[in-house]
Design an enzyme around this catalytic site. Structure first.
Site, PDB file in Angstrom:
ATOM      1  N   SER A  69       0.914  -1.337  -0.009  1.00 41.24           N
ATOM      2  CA  SER A  69      -0.058   0.081  -0.009  1.00 41.24           C
ATOM      3  C   SER A  69       0.867   1.055   0.077  1.00 41.24           C
ATOM      4  CB  SER A  69      -0.762   0.045   1.057  1.00 41.24           C
ATOM      5  OG  SER A  69      -1.988   0.727   1.019  1.00 41.24           O
ATOM      6  N   ASP A 301      -3.234   6.327  -3.045  1.00 42.87           N
ATOM      7  CA  ASP A 301      -1.959   5.604  -2.446  1.00 42.87           C
ATOM      8  C   ASP A 301      -1.361   4.513  -3.329  1.00 42.87           C
ATOM      9  OD1 ASP A 301      -3.740   3.799  -1.663  1.00 42.87           O
ATOM     10  OD2 ASP A 301      -2.857   3.482   0.324  1.00 42.87           O
ATOM     11  N   GLY A 524       1.445   0.205  12.828  1.00 35.51           N
ATOM     12  CA  GLY A 524       1.155  -1.529  12.518  1.00 35.51           C
ATOM     13  C   GLY A 524       1.460  -1.836  11.451  1.00 35.51           C
TER      14      GLY A 524
HETATM   15  C1  G16 Z   1      -3.228   0.832   6.590  1.00 31.12           C
HETATM   16  C2  G16 Z   1      -4.368   0.519   7.203  1.00 31.12           C
HETATM   17  C3  G16 Z   1      -4.802   1.647   7.695  1.00 31.12           C
HETATM   18  C4  G16 Z   1      -3.979   2.433   8.367  1.00 31.12           C
HETATM   19  C5  G16 Z   1      -2.382   2.768   7.870  1.00 31.12           C
HETATM   20  C6  G16 Z   1      -1.445   3.239   8.745  1.00 31.12           C
HETATM   21  O1  G16 Z   1      -3.075   1.687   5.237  1.00 31.12           O
HETATM   22  O2  G16 Z   1      -5.287  -0.030   6.382  1.00 31.12           O
HETATM   23  O3  G16 Z   1      -6.430   1.488   8.199  1.00 31.12           O
HETATM   24  O4  G16 Z   1      -4.444   3.640   8.893  1.00 31.12           O
HETATM   25  O5  G16 Z   1      -2.260   1.256   7.587  1.00 31.12           O
HETATM   26  O6  G16 Z   1      -1.432   2.358   9.903  1.00 31.12           O
HETATM   27  P1  G16 Z   1      -0.333   2.333  10.893  1.00 31.12           P
HETATM   28  O7  G16 Z   1      -0.373   3.635  11.375  1.00 31.12           O
HETATM   29  O8  G16 Z   1      -0.663   1.343  11.998  1.00 31.12           O
HETATM   30  O9  G16 Z   1       1.026   2.303  10.349  1.00 31.12           O
HETATM   31  P2  G16 Z   1      -2.562   1.050   4.147  1.00 31.12           P
HETATM   32  O10 G16 Z   1      -3.222   2.259   2.885  1.00 31.12           O
HETATM   33  O11 G16 Z   1      -1.041   1.096   4.224  1.00 31.12           O
HETATM   34  O12 G16 Z   1      -2.872  -0.170   3.737  1.00 31.12           O
END
Ligand code: G16
Length: 565
Positions: A69, A301, A524
């Site tokens: 992502s 993104d 995360g």
């Molecule tokens: C993922 C999650 C989102 C989250 C983002 C950042 O987004 O699907 O819900 O807001 O990561 O998460 P963290 O702050 O725990 O790193 P994506 O677009 O990277 O799949």
């Protein structure tokens, strides 16, 4: 039944995908995510889990998406998708982690056997797995690892590789594959495009010119061209594909569409860049496309599940229209339609946000008597909370979100006999919105169309959309720490419980500034902690923020049990 042969095949195939010795994998905010080259063994183990998960649902299709992502190009990752198109149920994340951390093929087979036993799953039963990948250079190798795991099962596992596509399209295909009513749509990329385009046309093109339709001008000409920053990711493909389905109804100006150039994915562009830097990507600025005050731009993104809008006020100063602004735009518009449909007693619209939501947005939504729920970060949390509303609008400030219509709501809309043309149109528009908006997961393309529909119906420019409320000045930074796992949170991640004492320091810092609010939480998806702060003025937010940043720096150099905290 003797499954010895299957176990032997799994063990033999797993030998080609040894687990790197020095890594402990964890299923994070959105699956496993780390450097792509570390991941083949993880993806292999995810293949085994996907089969078990499908068997658990009597052979319904499970999705596997290979993507990282918003992360840098060298990273990769994998997310599992449940039969209704949602993120993997959380209780299974631990099983995914167990399998991913098996040190040898023998250990992996043993863990797999035990898991099947513990969950009472018949490993000889049929299963079905749908998978896709984004454009990262490491994705083809990882897909091979997945296919090696699936091939070990032979014919009783049905596989469907839908190729290189966006995360939300994969979610759509999983949901559509499992839909027994046949109403959701064709389970293909093309099916997604057709369904989305049809709903968009219904909402944009007025059926009877000259009526007092929401699209007040009657049959519209094309909307103003929309620059779309595709983050040099797979969204560029689905946007080009989609454009073919709607002719000139909404002319796109795609930017950052280089899919074969090394190092450019998410680099100095894309939704995450715009949101965290609070500025235009240099490429968008250079294009000059935003220089007119009436123009608006959008950024996806890397896997097109997040969307951020922006414009230049007076043709000059950057203004961010993030997930909070999109949530407000959508919730108020849908709320108005429910009122016009005369269904306010049957359909409640609610909003779900996270701690990152700007305080002004929450206040504004509540002032309109719309209920707001706050959850931990991660679409999986927001999605479940949104299901508690008849129409649940959920958006993270970073632009990740969607609008869920409950089955009962759809049934109510379909059976209501309208008593006036206006009520009839409002009902039809609500039904079309439920078809336009991805019901499985946040989707940059369909969310972008939602924004365009609302702006067209309201007759608004980006500036008019922005006028609803003023964001509190805010900062969001990443702080690298030696071990982010010592950071633990509570209260929807708004408070830290560990390292002990750090929260008290943050509380102290924010008390000193007007409307101060700050929190620290471990990411995360990346190896860092995130520090967020907002306050009434920009200088105040800087001081609150600097303090918070300092505190996390202190945590970095101070052992957990330090008496100074
Ligand atoms: C993922 C999650 C989102 C989250 C983002 C950042 O987004 O699907 O819900 O807001 O990561 O998460 P963290 O702050 O725990 O790193 P994506 O677009 O990277 O799949």
């Amino acid at each position: 039944v003797d499954h010895t042969q299957l176990f032997d095949r799994i063990a033999a195939a797993a030998k080609n995908y040894p687990k790197p010795a020095d890594v402990k994998f964890g299923y994070g905010t959105a699956g496993f995510r780390t450097l792509g080259k570390r991941l083949p063994s993880v993806i292999f183990s995810v293949g085994l889990l996907a089969v078990l998960r499908s068997q658990r649902f009597h052979g319904k299709a499970i999705g596997v998406m290979v993507t990282a992502s918003h992360n840098p190009e060298a990273d990769n990752g994998v997310k599992l998708v449940d039969p209704a198109g949602e993120m993997l149920e959380q209780s299974w994340e631990a099983y995914a982690t167990t399998l991913a951390n098996c040190a040898s093929p023998a250990e992996l087979v043993e863990a797999y056997k035990q898991l099947a036993q513990q969950l009472h799953i018949n490993i000889g039963a049929p299963a079905s797995v749908v998978y896709a990948a984004d454009t990262r250079p490491s994705s083809p190798e990882l897909i091979k690892a997945l296919e090696a795991a699936l091939a070990a099962f032979g014919d009783h596992v049905k596989t469907n590789n839908i190729g290189v596509t966006t995360t939300p399209i994969l979610h759509y295909v999983v949901k559509a594959t499992n839909d027994t009513t046949g109403e959701y749509g064709e389970p293909t990329i093309e099916g997604y495009q057709k369904k989305t385009a049809a709903a968009f046309k219904t909402l944009i093109v007025s059926t009877s010119p000259g009526t007092t339709d929401l699209t007040e001008q009657g049959n519209r000409g094309p909307l103003k061209p929309l620059p779309v920053d595709c983050a040099n990711g797979v969204g560029a493909l689905s946007l080009a594909d989609f454009a073919k389905h709607i002719g000139d109804l909404l002319p796109f100006k795609p930017l950052n569409t280089q899919l074969n150039k090394e190092g450019v994915l998410n680099y100095q562009c894309g939704a995450d860049y715009v949101k965290t830097k609070q500025q235009l990507p240099p490429s968008v600025a250079e294009s000059g496309l935003l220089n007119h005050p009436d123009n608006r731009g959008a950024s996806f993104d890397g896997d097109a599940d997040r969307l951020i809008y922006y414009y230049l006020k007076g043709g000059k100063s950057f203004r961010l229209l993030d997930g909070d602004k999109i949530a407000v735009l959508a919730a108020l518009f849908i709320g108005d339609l429910v009122t016009r449909a005369k269904l306010t007693d049957k359909i409640q619209v609610g909003v779900v946000q996270t701690a990152y939501a700007n305080g002004s947005s929450t206040k504004f939504i509540k002032s309109r008597n719309i209920p707001v729920t706050c959850t931990a970060t991660g679409v999986k949390h927001l999605h479940h909370a949104a299901l508690n509303y008849d129409i649940g609008v959920y958006f993270e400030a970073n632009g990740h979100g969607t609008v869920l219509f409950s089955d009962d709501t759809i049934a109510t809309l379909k059976k209501t006999e309208p008593e006036s043309p206006d009520q009839d149109r409002a009902i039809k528009h609500l039904i079309a919105l439920s078809e336009l908006i991805n019901q499985a997961v946040g989707d940059a393309l369909s969310d972008m169309l939602l924004v365009e529909v609302v702006l067209a119906h309201r007759g608004w420019s980006a500036e008019e959309w922005d006028a609803g409320y003023e964001d509190l000045p805010n900062r969001l930074v990443k702080v690298e720490v030696p071990d982010r796992h010592i950071f633990h949170t509570t209260d929807a991640e708004r408070k830290l419980t560990s390292p002990v004492g750090l929260q008290a320091r943050i509380d102290e810092a924010v008390l000193k500034v007007e409307q101060g609010r700050s929190f620290v939480r471990p990411s995360g998806t990346e190896d860092c902690v995130r520090v967020y702060a907002e306050a009434a003025t920009s200088s105040a937010v800087d001081s609150a923020h600097l303090r918070a940043e300092l505190e996390s720096y202190l945590a970095k150099v101070t052992p957990l049990s330090s008496p100074s905290f």
